[in-house]
Design a protein around this motif. Structure first.
Motif, PDB file in Angstrom:
ATOM      1  N   LEU A   8       0.845  -1.190   0.000  1.00  0.00           N
ATOM      2  CA  LEU A   8       0.000   0.000   0.000  1.00  0.00           C
ATOM      3  C   LEU A   8       0.884   1.246   0.000  1.00  0.00           C
ATOM      4  CD1 LEU A   8      -2.573  -1.116   2.704  1.00  0.00           C
ATOM      5  CD2 LEU A   8      -3.032  -0.865   0.269  1.00  0.00           C
ATOM      6  N   ILE A   9       0.570   2.187  -0.882  1.00  0.00           N
ATOM      7  CA  ILE A   9       1.320   3.442  -0.986  1.00  0.00           C
ATOM      8  C   ILE A   9       0.310   4.587  -0.911  1.00  0.00           C
ATOM      9  CG2 ILE A   9       2.834   4.856  -2.432  1.00  0.00           C
ATOM     10  CD1 ILE A   9       3.831   2.226  -3.699  1.00  0.00           C
ATOM     11  N   THR A  10       0.554   5.543  -0.005  1.00  0.00           N
ATOM     12  CA  THR A  10      -0.418   6.602   0.240  1.00  0.00           C
ATOM     13  C   THR A  10       0.185   7.974  -0.022  1.00  0.00           C
ATOM     14  OG1 THR A  10      -1.445   5.257   1.961  1.00  0.00           O
ATOM     15  CG2 THR A  10      -2.009   7.597   1.931  1.00  0.00           C
ATOM     16  N   TYR A  11      -0.532   8.776  -0.797  1.00  0.00           N
ATOM     17  CA  TYR A  11      -0.207  10.190  -0.974  1.00  0.00           C
ATOM     18  C   TYR A  11      -1.347  11.025  -0.388  1.00  0.00           C
ATOM     19  CZ  TYR A  11       3.248   8.612  -4.420  1.00  0.00           C
ATOM     20  OH  TYR A  11       4.303   7.997  -5.043  1.00  0.00           O
ATOM     21  N   GLY A  12      -1.021  12.238   0.073  1.00  0.00           N
ATOM     22  CA  GLY A  12      -2.088  13.151   0.446  1.00  0.00           C
ATOM     23  C   GLY A  12      -2.284  13.334   1.935  1.00  0.00           C
ATOM     24  N   CYS A  13      -3.527  13.627   2.282  1.00  0.00           N
ATOM     25  CA  CYS A  13      -3.873  14.139   3.606  1.00  0.00           C
ATOM     26  C   CYS A  13      -4.119  13.014   4.612  1.00  0.00           C
ATOM     27  CB  CYS A  13      -5.123  15.019   3.502  1.00  0.00           C
ATOM     28  SG  CYS A  13      -6.597  14.101   2.983  1.00  0.00           S
ATOM     29  N   GLN A  14      -4.459  13.441   5.839  1.00  0.00           N
ATOM     30  CA  GLN A  14      -4.762  12.474   6.897  1.00  0.00           C
ATOM     31  C   GLN A  14      -6.004  11.652   6.570  1.00  0.00           C
ATOM     32  OE1 GLN A  14      -4.794  15.663   9.757  1.00  0.00           O
ATOM     33  NE2 GLN A  14      -3.049  14.817  10.844  1.00  0.00           N
ATOM     34  N   ALA A  41       5.589  -7.683  -3.663  1.00  0.00           N
ATOM     35  CA  ALA A  41       4.135  -7.656  -3.831  1.00  0.00           C
ATOM     36  C   ALA A  41       3.685  -8.263  -5.147  1.00  0.00           C
ATOM     37  CB  ALA A  41       3.644  -6.206  -3.749  1.00  0.00           C
ATOM     38  N   ASN A  42       2.423  -8.730  -5.154  1.00  0.00           N
ATOM     39  CA  ASN A  42       1.774  -9.044  -6.432  1.00  0.00           C
ATOM     40  C   ASN A  42       0.536  -8.170  -6.635  1.00  0.00           C
ATOM     41  OD1 ASN A  42      -0.005 -10.275  -4.650  1.00  0.00           O
ATOM     42  ND2 ASN A  42       0.635 -12.373  -5.194  1.00  0.00           N
ATOM     43  N   PHE A  43       0.291  -7.258  -5.688  1.00  0.00           N
ATOM     44  CA  PHE A  43      -0.757  -6.246  -5.839  1.00  0.00           C
ATOM     45  C   PHE A  43      -0.269  -4.962  -5.170  1.00  0.00           C
ATOM     46  CE2 PHE A  43      -5.094  -4.629  -4.218  1.00  0.00           C
ATOM     47  CZ  PHE A  43      -5.278  -3.829  -5.344  1.00  0.00           C
ATOM     48  N   VAL A  44      -0.098  -3.920  -5.962  1.00  0.00           N
ATOM     49  CA  VAL A  44       0.308  -2.616  -5.438  1.00  0.00           C
ATOM     50  C   VAL A  44      -0.877  -1.672  -5.571  1.00  0.00           C
ATOM     51  CG1 VAL A  44       1.891  -0.656  -5.608  1.00  0.00           C
ATOM     52  CG2 VAL A  44       2.721  -2.994  -6.033  1.00  0.00           C
ATOM     53  N   LEU A  45      -1.313  -1.118  -4.448  1.00  0.00           N
ATOM     54  CA  LEU A  45      -2.478  -0.232  -4.423  1.00  0.00           C
ATOM     55  C   LEU A  45      -2.032   1.162  -3.993  1.00  0.00           C
ATOM     56  CD1 LEU A  45      -5.537   0.224  -4.638  1.00  0.00           C
ATOM     57  CD2 LEU A  45      -5.759  -0.635  -2.295  1.00  0.00           C
ATOM     58  N   VAL A  46      -2.288   2.138  -4.862  1.00  0.00           N
ATOM     59  CA  VAL A  46      -1.843   3.506  -4.635  1.00  0.00           C
ATOM     60  C   VAL A  46      -3.046   4.373  -4.271  1.00  0.00           C
ATOM     61  CG1 VAL A  46      -0.554   5.459  -5.572  1.00  0.00           C
ATOM     62  CG2 VAL A  46      -0.068   3.138  -6.399  1.00  0.00           C
ATOM     63  N   ASN A  47      -3.009   4.964  -3.079  1.00  0.00           N
ATOM     64  CA  ASN A  47      -4.051   5.892  -2.648  1.00  0.00           C
ATOM     65  C   ASN A  47      -3.605   7.301  -3.037  1.00  0.00           C
ATOM     66  OD1 ASN A  47      -6.234   7.109  -1.473  1.00  0.00           O
ATOM     67  ND2 ASN A  47      -5.844   6.365   0.594  1.00  0.00           N
ATOM     68  N   PRO A  76       1.236 -13.214 -12.159  1.00  0.00           N
ATOM     69  CA  PRO A  76       0.256 -12.113 -12.160  1.00  0.00           C
ATOM     70  C   PRO A  76       0.694 -10.978 -11.235  1.00  0.00           C
ATOM     71  CG  PRO A  76      -0.854 -14.233 -11.990  1.00  0.00           C
ATOM     72  CD  PRO A  76       0.607 -14.515 -11.842  1.00  0.00           C
ATOM     73  N   PHE A  77       0.472  -9.761 -11.693  1.00  0.00           N
ATOM     74  CA  PHE A  77       0.846  -8.561 -10.936  1.00  0.00           C
ATOM     75  C   PHE A  77      -0.220  -7.510 -11.193  1.00  0.00           C
ATOM     76  CE2 PHE A  77       3.052  -4.465 -10.478  1.00  0.00           C
ATOM     77  CZ  PHE A  77       3.639  -4.617  -9.233  1.00  0.00           C
ATOM     78  N   LEU A  78      -0.924  -7.116 -10.137  1.00  0.00           N
ATOM     79  CA  LEU A  78      -2.029  -6.169 -10.278  1.00  0.00           C
ATOM     80  C   LEU A  78      -1.617  -4.782  -9.804  1.00  0.00           C
ATOM     81  CD1 LEU A  78      -5.026  -8.271  -8.867  1.00  0.00           C
ATOM     82  CD2 LEU A  78      -4.348  -7.953 -11.260  1.00  0.00           C
ATOM     83  N   ILE A  79      -2.111  -3.783 -10.538  1.00  0.00           N
ATOM     84  CA  ILE A  79      -1.902  -2.387 -10.167  1.00  0.00           C
ATOM     85  C   ILE A  79      -3.250  -1.792  -9.782  1.00  0.00           C
ATOM     86  CG2 ILE A  79      -1.109  -0.111 -10.916  1.00  0.00           C
ATOM     87  CD1 ILE A  79       0.621  -1.534 -13.003  1.00  0.00           C
ATOM     88  N   GLY A  80      -3.312  -1.192  -8.596  1.00  0.00           N
ATOM     89  CA  GLY A  80      -4.549  -0.575  -8.131  1.00  0.00           C
ATOM     90  C   GLY A  80      -4.363   0.910  -7.867  1.00  0.00           C
ATOM     91  N   MET A  81      -5.434   1.654  -8.062  1.00  0.00           N
ATOM     92  CA  MET A  81      -5.413   3.102  -7.834  1.00  0.00           C
ATOM     93  C   MET A  81      -6.725   3.472  -7.158  1.00  0.00           C
ATOM     94  SD  MET A  81      -4.951   5.963 -10.816  1.00  0.00           S
ATOM     95  CE  MET A  81      -5.311   7.696 -10.594  1.00  0.00           C
ATOM     96  N   MET A  82      -6.649   4.236  -6.070  1.00  0.00           N
ATOM     97  CA  MET A  82      -7.844   4.620  -5.342  1.00  0.00           C
ATOM     98  C   MET A  82      -7.733   6.079  -4.906  1.00  0.00           C
ATOM     99  SD  MET A  82      -7.178   2.672  -1.675  1.00  0.00           S
ATOM    100  CE  MET A  82      -7.863   3.848  -0.494  1.00  0.00           C
ATOM    101  N   GLY A  83      -8.808   6.613  -4.357  1.00  0.00           N
ATOM    102  CA  GLY A  83      -8.751   7.944  -3.787  1.00  0.00           C
ATOM    103  C   GLY A  83      -9.183   9.053  -4.720  1.00  0.00           C
TER     104      GLY A  83
END
Length: 446
Positions: A8-14, A41-47, A76-83
């Motif tokens: 899990l990788i997070t950018y931004g505010c609280q 990792a086999n799934f990287v999720l970026v907030n 398999p390697f998944l890329i996720g993006m949220m936020g």
């Protein structure tokens, strides 16, 4: 995917940090494991964050690296993006460019398990009330935690993408909030930060809910040792809220109250609703009720159409208020905002030069304010090692960043300390007593 290993990788505010914790708890519930590096990792999720251009560029750079990693992998390697960025067309175009498999808008992050149950790509940018019903488990290995009160924003500042990324204001049910705080206290949390794009508006969307002033009292009554909140809008910072702060020792006397500009003409173009005189009246009322008020703010420099005279009014406001600290930003034109569509941006060199002058003003005032704390005894919540060698970092109840000698505070926890030195940005102290140690293992600092 079997044997799900998540980075899990997070950018931004609280608020984003809280959302990452919420998603992590959902992932843990389906058996996911968490790793420290992309390589594991086999799934990287970026907030993601979309408030300014810089975090967007960081996301694009990271997604480019992840796409190369995906092309290199045989498994398999998944890329996720949220936020927030994921909620915008801009972000969705970026996601298509870099081959994102899972995309969840800020109002759909609770659907992470559903997304991973699909065999193909899963994108959802809707806003769902169910997200407000999720009560994540307490974070481990820390003494501080966040609790979301309200999502979205009903203000329409011309520079801001938040109403589009997080939708209209929706307050969480107070019973859920209180239950979440109780669970945090049972887990040993001593500091709770209440979150929202505009916490002061809590309860306005449902007459059956308490207002923010009453909620402060209800949360404090549970036995929270330290209670904080961000972010506030001056238009909603009522006398009732000020009275609740003054009557609730757990809150302390720290307030973050964004002003954004000192010129009425610029405030009008920003659609900030209040004017300079109103903001100064709120500050006067705060200082009347809170004699040891520590006040910080946000200021945007170089908003479209800002003249030298307008900027001078911001500098004069800074002197009139004497802020303890300020978060200062060059105006960043964000696609989809009214200011991006209607106003012509100022030359970057003008914005940079004005920011430098404001920074000098901030340093001068912050040093003066911080020096007043030398010799005083404070309670410091230590998070862990500081960037400076042989020191640990934390903050006191007035939100001053405080550094303590590492040999005097060998573990994260709550310490009583005497302030011995001040700089514009830091207080340096000497430990008098350790009041409480954090449980192990320690998580990253909140």
């Amino acid at each position: 995917m079997n044997d799900l290993r998540v980075k899990l990788i997070t950018y931004g505010c609280q608020m984003n940090e809280y959302d990452t914790h919420l998603v992590a708890s959902e992932l843990a519930s389906i058996g996911a494991g968490f790793v420290d590096t992309v390589e594991e990792a086999n799934f990287v999720l970026v907030n993601t964050c979309a408030v300014r251009g810089k975090p967007v560029e960081k996301v694009k750079s990271l997604l480019g690296q992840l796409r190369k990693e995906k092309e290199r992998r045989k498994e398999p390697f998944l890329i996720g993006m949220m936020g927030c960025l994921a909620s915008l067309e801009e972000g969705q175009a970026i996601a298509r460019r870099f081959g994102v498999d899972v995309l969840l808008g800020a109002g759909a992050i609770h659907k992470i398990a559903e997304a991973l149950a699909q065999t193909g790509a899963f994108w959802d940018v809707g806003f769902y009330r169910e997200i407000d019903e999720v009560v994540p488990p307490p974070p481990r290995g820390t003494l501080s935690a966040f609790v979301t009160l309200i999502r979205g924003c009903d203000h329409r500042c011309t520079y801001c993408v938040v109403p589009r990324t997080r939708g209209p204001e929706v307050s969480r049910h107070p019973d859920l909030i209180l239950r979440e705080v109780e669970q945090l206290l049972d887990a040993g949390i001593v500091e709770v930060t209440l979150l929202g794009q505009n916490v002061n508006s809590y309860g306005k969307d449902d007459p059956a809910y308490p207002d923010f002033a009453d909620l402060i009292r209800q949360v404090a009554a549970l036995g929270v040792r330290r209670l904080r909140f961000v972010t506030s809008h001056p238009m909603n910072f009522s006398d009732r809220i000020i009275e609740a702060i003054a009557e609730t020792p757990a809150v302390g006397q720290y307030v973050h109250l964004p002003v954004q500009a000192g010129s009425d003409r610029v405030l009008r173009r920003m659609a900030r609703e209040y004017r300079r005189a109103y903001y100064l009246e709120r500050v006067a009322r705060l200082r009347e009720a809170l004699p040891e008020l520590v006040l910080s703010t946000d200021i945007i420099v170089g908003f479209p159409g800002e003249t030298e005279e307008d900027f001078q009014q911001t500098l004069e406001l800074y002197d009139e208020v004497g802020f303890d600290a300020a978060y200062m930003f060059i105006y960043s034109a964000r696609p989809g905002t009214p200011s991006y569509e209607r106003f012509e941006d100022l030359p970057r060199e003008v914005k940079v030069e004005r920011l430098q002058r404001l920074i000098e003003k901030q340093k001068d005032w912050s040093l003066r304010r911080n020096q007043a704390w030398v010799g005083r005894e404070v309670e410091v919540l230590v998070r862990g090692p500081a960037k400076e060698a042989h020191w640990v970092e934390g903050h006191d109840q007035s939100n001053h960043p405080v550094l303590l000698p590492a040999e005097e505070a060998p573990v994260a926890g709550l310490y009583r300390a005497t302030i011995e030195q001040a700089t514009p940005h830091l207080l340096f102290g000497k430990v008098r007593e350790r009041l409480l140690a954090a449980p192990e293992p320690l998580e990253a600092a909140s």
